[in-house]
Design an enzyme around this catalytic site. Sequence first.
Site, mmCIF file in Angstrom:
data_model
loop_
_atom_site.group_PDB
_atom_site.id
_atom_site.type_symbol
_atom_site.label_atom_id
_atom_site.label_comp_id
_atom_site.label_asym_id
_atom_site.label_seq_id
_atom_site.Cartn_x
_atom_site.Cartn_y
_atom_site.Cartn_z
ATOM 1 N N LYS A 36 -11.571 -43.685 -26.800
ATOM 2 C CA LYS A 36 -12.041 -43.522 -25.420
ATOM 3 C C LYS A 36 -12.027 -42.040 -25.077
ATOM 4 C CE LYS A 36 -13.570 -46.304 -22.214
ATOM 5 N NZ LYS A 36 -14.404 -47.486 -22.484
ATOM 6 N N ASP A 84 -19.950 -44.842 -20.600
ATOM 7 C CA ASP A 84 -18.939 -45.566 -19.835
ATOM 8 C C ASP A 84 -19.218 -45.250 -18.370
ATOM 9 O OD1 ASP A 84 -16.425 -47.241 -20.347
ATOM 10 O OD2 ASP A 84 -15.651 -45.766 -18.952
#
Length: 429
Positions: free
Chosen positions: A106, A146
């Site tokens: 991430k 994202d």
Amino acid sequence: MGGAQNPFLIAQQQVRNAVVALGESEELYDLLKAPAHFVEVQIPVRMDDGTLRVFTGYRSQHLTTLGPAKGGIRFHPAVTADEVKALSMWMTFKTSVVGLPYGGGKGGVIVDPRRLSRGELERLARGYVREIWPFIGPDKDIPAPDVNTNAQIMAWMVDEYEKIVGCSCPAVFTGKPLALGGSLGRNEATGRGTVIAVREAMNYLGLPLKGARVAIQGFGNAGQFAGLLLEEYGAVVVAVSDSRGGILCPAGVPVADLIAYKQATGSVVGYPGSRETDQAGVLTADCDILIPAALENQIDAEVARHIRARVVAEAANGPTTPDGDLVLAQRNIFVIPDILANAGGVTVSYFEWVQNRNQLYWTEEEVNARLEQKMVESFRQVVATAERHGAYSRTAAYMYAIHRIAEGLRVRGLLHTPARHLRRIAAGQ
């Protein structure tokens, strides 16, 4: 609603719950409790007015022993190191629960992209890649969009990466535009995966999807597509919120009309014929299916006590706090946990990566059929795990995911088999 709880500590507790429920050793928890690699970078960006601003960015790689890390990059003013670490952990379990050959990654940058011009946003995206490029690659770590990032930002990022490495490398990022090797079906994949899981849950519970009332907290990509696809099944959307507020429409709202209204005005608030409410009002609306599709820590114990939905499908990452989870479990509300409910996005990102590596591209029908197969099989495996162990659905999803990870770690020689498991094997159990 809660907002102060540390997502990294929440993720660690979820892992511990599953490790204990599986009867695994402390060794496994130690291997999974924190990212294997974490980098913080400073990104200098020349602004349109000539001044220099330095933004802080992060990249976390939770587990890379079973395959390259995989996970999105978010641009948001509330990004923190612990949030990025937690999200990378959740990605590990998300990829495992749907059987992908990845670990979790991430990334994030502390920025409000709405305050940047298009040129400033491009320079920030390229600057982030210049700082993290040694740590990413199609066999190392594959980023994707994202919160507040999209296909255009991925295009800038892959272009910058290719300039640095000096060759074509489309498989280093997913969620790209079709012109740069993106996959058909990727844009609606998260919402589609959520709806497949909702459909399976309603079938499992013996509840009709046609006529079911739906509340959606968060009306971005995932929320919009989930609403459109549920409408195709005959469900009715009765409550929706975005970052500016929420609306209640007990008689139902045509989702396409609401999307057009938001595109024209910037928000769902004020939609003709609706009644205004707040985020909590949408979460606790009178509905059968609740889809939290916003940010973390939205459903705490207080909100959970007032939820009226029969099924909660977590299209967002980490929307439910541990105390909220306890209440939902006690109230026998069926939760489709985030690592399963929103796994459609990473699944089709995997398909994109495979297509890039093979230079062979699939039709949208092929992509959707493969996604359907993955989501249905994963849902059934999680339900079977829950029934076999008498476990809450979230714990069952982690148990299933972590069991697969543990087996991979064992065959690599990184994890011992607990004595109790050895005794079961010897007994032929």
